[in-house]
Design a protein around this motif. Sequence first.
Motif, PDB file in Angstrom:
ATOM      1  N   ILE A 136      12.764   6.113 -43.149  1.00 55.99           N
ATOM      2  CA  ILE A 136      13.702   5.353 -43.974  1.00 55.99           C
ATOM      3  C   ILE A 136      15.081   5.975 -43.819  1.00 55.99           C
ATOM      4  O   ILE A 136      15.215   7.200 -43.866  1.00 55.99           O
ATOM      5  N   GLU A 137      16.104   5.140 -43.614  1.00 54.59           N
ATOM      6  CA  GLU A 137      17.443   5.709 -43.521  1.00 54.59           C
ATOM      7  C   GLU A 137      17.813   6.395 -44.835  1.00 54.59           C
ATOM      8  O   GLU A 137      17.366   5.998 -45.908  1.00 54.59           O
ATOM      9  N   LYS A 138      18.606   7.448 -44.752  1.00 54.33           N
ATOM     10  CA  LYS A 138      18.930   8.272 -45.921  1.00 54.33           C
ATOM     11  C   LYS A 138      19.548   7.448 -47.037  1.00 54.33           C
ATOM     12  O   LYS A 138      20.487   6.695 -46.823  1.00 54.33           O
ATOM     13  N   LEU A 139      19.004   7.609 -48.236  1.00 52.92           N
ATOM     14  CA  LEU A 139      19.545   6.984 -49.442  1.00 52.92           C
ATOM     15  C   LEU A 139      19.997   8.087 -50.391  1.00 52.92           C
ATOM     16  O   LEU A 139      19.432   9.192 -50.376  1.00 52.92           O
ATOM     17  N   PRO A 140      20.994   7.831 -51.245  1.00 52.12           N
ATOM     18  CA  PRO A 140      21.583   8.899 -52.063  1.00 52.12           C
ATOM     19  C   PRO A 140      20.615   9.581 -53.011  1.00 52.12           C
ATOM     20  O   PRO A 140      20.850  10.719 -53.419  1.00 52.12           O
ATOM     21  N   TYR A 141      19.517   8.938 -53.353  1.00 48.49           N
ATOM     22  CA  TYR A 141      18.582   9.530 -54.307  1.00 48.49           C
ATOM     23  C   TYR A 141      17.351  10.120 -53.638  1.00 48.49           C
ATOM     24  O   TYR A 141      16.396  10.493 -54.325  1.00 48.49           O
ATOM     25  N   PHE A 142      17.336  10.234 -52.325  1.00 51.94           N
ATOM     26  CA  PHE A 142      16.220  10.879 -51.637  1.00 51.94           C
ATOM     27  C   PHE A 142      16.362  12.396 -51.693  1.00 51.94           C
ATOM     28  O   PHE A 142      17.447  12.940 -51.483  1.00 51.94           O
ATOM     29  N   VAL A 143      15.248  13.076 -51.963  1.00 57.44           N
ATOM     30  CA  VAL A 143      15.233  14.528 -52.053  1.00 57.44           C
ATOM     31  C   VAL A 143      14.034  15.041 -51.263  1.00 57.44           C
ATOM     32  O   VAL A 143      12.926  14.485 -51.360  1.00 57.44           O
ATOM     33  N   ASP A 144      14.256  16.086 -50.465  1.00 60.06           N
ATOM     34  CA  ASP A 144      13.135  16.707 -49.752  1.00 60.06           C
ATOM     35  C   ASP A 144      12.108  17.243 -50.745  1.00 60.06           C
ATOM     36  O   ASP A 144      12.463  17.869 -51.740  1.00 60.06           O
ATOM     37  N   GLY A 145      10.836  17.010 -50.473  1.00 62.13           N
ATOM     38  CA  GLY A 145       9.801  17.594 -51.335  1.00 62.13           C
ATOM     39  C   GLY A 145       8.581  16.714 -51.454  1.00 62.13           C
ATOM     40  O   GLY A 145       8.445  15.674 -50.792  1.00 62.13           O
ATOM     41  N   ASN A 146       7.677  17.148 -52.323  1.00 67.38           N
ATOM     42  CA  ASN A 146       6.430  16.422 -52.538  1.00 67.38           C
ATOM     43  C   ASN A 146       6.672  15.117 -53.273  1.00 67.38           C
ATOM     44  O   ASN A 146       7.606  14.998 -54.084  1.00 67.38           O
ATOM     45  N   ILE A 147       5.800  14.145 -53.005  1.00 69.34           N
ATOM     46  CA  ILE A 147       5.910  12.818 -53.605  1.00 69.34           C
ATOM     47  C   ILE A 147       4.634  12.516 -54.385  1.00 69.34           C
ATOM     48  O   ILE A 147       3.529  12.609 -53.843  1.00 69.34           O
ATOM     49  N   SER A 148       4.776  12.149 -55.650  1.00 70.88           N
ATOM     50  CA  SER A 148       3.615  11.712 -56.426  1.00 70.88           C
ATOM     51  C   SER A 148       3.162  10.349 -55.923  1.00 70.88           C
ATOM     52  O   SER A 148       3.983   9.472 -55.636  1.00 70.88           O
ATOM     53  N   SER A 149       1.854  10.168 -55.825  1.00 67.24           N
ATOM     54  CA  SER A 149       1.319   8.910 -55.317  1.00 67.24           C
ATOM     55  C   SER A 149       0.153   8.453 -56.180  1.00 67.24           C
ATOM     56  O   SER A 149      -0.353   9.191 -57.023  1.00 67.24           O
ATOM     57  N   VAL A 150      -0.259   7.221 -55.944  1.00 67.68           N
ATOM     58  CA  VAL A 150      -1.386   6.650 -56.673  1.00 67.68           C
ATOM     59  C   VAL A 150      -2.225   5.850 -55.694  1.00 67.68           C
ATOM     60  O   VAL A 150      -1.700   5.208 -54.781  1.00 67.68           O
ATOM     61  N   LYS A 151      -3.540   5.897 -55.861  1.00 67.14           N
ATOM     62  CA  LYS A 151      -4.438   5.159 -54.982  1.00 67.14           C
ATOM     63  C   LYS A 151      -4.486   3.694 -55.395  1.00 67.14           C
ATOM     64  O   LYS A 151      -4.777   3.377 -56.550  1.00 67.14           O
ATOM     65  N   ILE A 152      -4.197   2.829 -54.427  1.00 69.36           N
ATOM     66  CA  ILE A 152      -4.172   1.392 -54.668  1.00 69.36           C
ATOM     67  C   ILE A 152      -4.993   0.717 -53.563  1.00 69.36           C
ATOM     68  O   ILE A 152      -4.914   1.134 -52.408  1.00 69.36           O
ATOM     69  N   PRO A 153      -5.759  -0.315 -53.879  1.00 65.26           N
ATOM     70  CA  PRO A 153      -6.497  -1.021 -52.822  1.00 65.26           C
ATOM     71  C   PRO A 153      -5.559  -1.547 -51.737  1.00 65.26           C
ATOM     72  O   PRO A 153      -4.429  -1.956 -52.029  1.00 65.26           O
ATOM     73  N   GLU A 154      -6.033  -1.536 -50.502  1.00 66.70           N
ATOM     74  CA  GLU A 154      -5.194  -1.996 -49.396  1.00 66.70           C
ATOM     75  C   GLU A 154      -4.843  -3.473 -49.520  1.00 66.70           C
ATOM     76  O   GLU A 154      -3.708  -3.886 -49.234  1.00 66.70           O
ATOM     77  N   SER A 155      -5.797  -4.279 -49.932  1.00 62.59           N
ATOM     78  CA  SER A 155      -5.573  -5.724 -50.034  1.00 62.59           C
ATOM     79  C   SER A 155      -6.048  -6.247 -51.380  1.00 62.59           C
ATOM     80  O   SER A 155      -7.078  -5.810 -51.898  1.00 62.59           O
ATOM     81  N   ILE A 156      -5.287  -7.191 -51.916  1.00 58.63           N
ATOM     82  CA  ILE A 156      -5.662  -7.862 -53.154  1.00 58.63           C
ATOM     83  C   ILE A 156      -5.644  -9.362 -52.876  1.00 58.63           C
ATOM     84  O   ILE A 156      -4.606  -9.929 -52.541  1.00 58.63           O
ATOM     85  N   TYR A 157      -6.804  -9.976 -52.993  1.00 60.34           N
ATOM     86  CA  TYR A 157      -6.958 -11.390 -52.659  1.00 60.34           C
ATOM     87  C   TYR A 157      -6.694 -12.268 -53.890  1.00 60.34           C
ATOM     88  O   TYR A 157      -6.660 -11.774 -55.023  1.00 60.34           O
ATOM     89  N   PRO A 158      -6.482 -13.571 -53.676  1.00 62.99           N
ATOM     90  CA  PRO A 158      -6.297 -14.472 -54.816  1.00 62.99           C
ATOM     91  C   PRO A 158      -7.416 -14.329 -55.844  1.00 62.99           C
ATOM     92  O   PRO A 158      -8.578 -14.145 -55.491  1.00 62.99           O
ATOM     93  N   GLU A 159      -7.027 -14.369 -57.096  1.00 66.87           N
ATOM     94  CA  GLU A 159      -7.925 -14.239 -58.252  1.00 66.87           C
ATOM     95  C   GLU A 159      -8.404 -12.810 -58.459  1.00 66.87           C
ATOM     96  O   GLU A 159      -9.300 -12.564 -59.264  1.00 66.87           O
ATOM     97  N   GLU A 160      -7.808 -11.858 -57.754  1.00 65.30           N
ATOM     98  CA  GLU A 160      -8.113 -10.449 -57.979  1.00 65.30           C
ATOM     99  C   GLU A 160      -6.928  -9.748 -58.640  1.00 65.30           C
ATOM    100  O   GLU A 160      -5.772 -10.151 -58.460  1.00 65.30           O
ATOM    101  N   SER A 161      -7.222  -8.694 -59.405  1.00 67.18           N
ATOM    102  CA  SER A 161      -6.172  -7.885 -60.022  1.00 67.18           C
ATOM    103  C   SER A 161      -6.593  -6.423 -59.996  1.00 67.18           C
ATOM    104  O   SER A 161      -7.781  -6.105 -59.910  1.00 67.18           O
TER     105      SER A 161
END
Length: 276
Positions: A136-161
Motif C-alpha cells: 500500500i502506498e504510504k499514508l499519513p497514519y501508517f506506523v511500522d509495527g504489529n497489526i491486530s487482526s480478526v478471523k473472518i470467513p473467506e466468503s459470505i454467500y447470500p442469506e449468510e451472516s
Amino acid sequence: MKAAFKTLFLLIIIFQFLSCNKPKTETAISSTISKDSNEDSKLAVNAPVENDFSFPVDSTLPVKILRLETFHYDEVEENYDKKVWFGLFKNNNDYSLSETKVSFKRVNDPIIDENEEDKTGWEVSASVKDSCVILIEKLPYFVDGNISSVKIPESIYPEESFKFNFKGIEYTLYATGKKKKEEPDSDWIVVSNYKLYLTAVIDGKKMTELLVAKKNFDDQMIKIIFGGDLDDDNKLDLIIDTASHYNVTSPTLYLSKPGEKRKVIKPIGVFTAVGC
C-alpha cells in the motif's frame, strides 16, 4: 506506431481474459455464520446504481496498492518506483505493517511479447516476498509495527451472516442476492445480484455500509483477504478481492479512518490484474 501497439495489446488482453480457462490475532467473539434475511441493506449509505449494479467503482479509488508478482505493462504505472510503499506481512496467524523497499524491473511478458528479447512486462519484487499480503502506498497514519487482526470467513454467500467483536465494537458481515446450484447434483453455487454489507454498532448507534455489489460471477466469488486495524484507530479495516471473473484479481482496500462522519468504512484503493 505506439498507438497501434497499445490497441493490439488491449485486444490481446480482452481475448486472453475471455479465453483463459505481528500481534496476537483476535478471535471473533460470538461469531457465527448463519442464514439471515437482513433488512439493514435498506439503510446502507453506499448504494450502487441499479442499472450497472457494481460497487465499488475502481476508477474512483485514489490510493495505490500493489502485489509482488509479474504484471502486464499497463498494470503498473511508471511512477510507482517513486512512491514509498508499506507492506502488510503475515507470519503464521500474526500480521505486521512496515515500510518496504520495492523494486520494479522490466521483464519479458510471455502473453504479450512476440519475442523473448521484448520486455514490456513489470516484475515487482521486495526483499521479503513470501509473507507479503499486499503493498500500500504510504499514508499519513501508517506506523511500522504489529497489526491486530480478526478471523473472518473467506466468503459470505447470500442469506449468510457473520457476527463478531473487534476492539470492543460489534460487527456483522452479511450478504444478499440469489444463489442456486449449477446442477441439481453439483456442489458449485451460482451467485447473482450479490451485495456484501458491514454493520457496526458504535456508541450505541447501528450503521451499515455496502462493501461490494456484483450482478454476476464467472467461476469466481468475493474473497475476504484480511480483517484488522491497518490505520491505527481501533476500528475494523478490510482487504477484499472484489473480482467477479476467475482470470482477474482485484484486492480492494477498505479503511475506517478516511471515512466521512457516520461512515463505518470506506473503499480507498484497488489493484486489478489479469492472470493471462
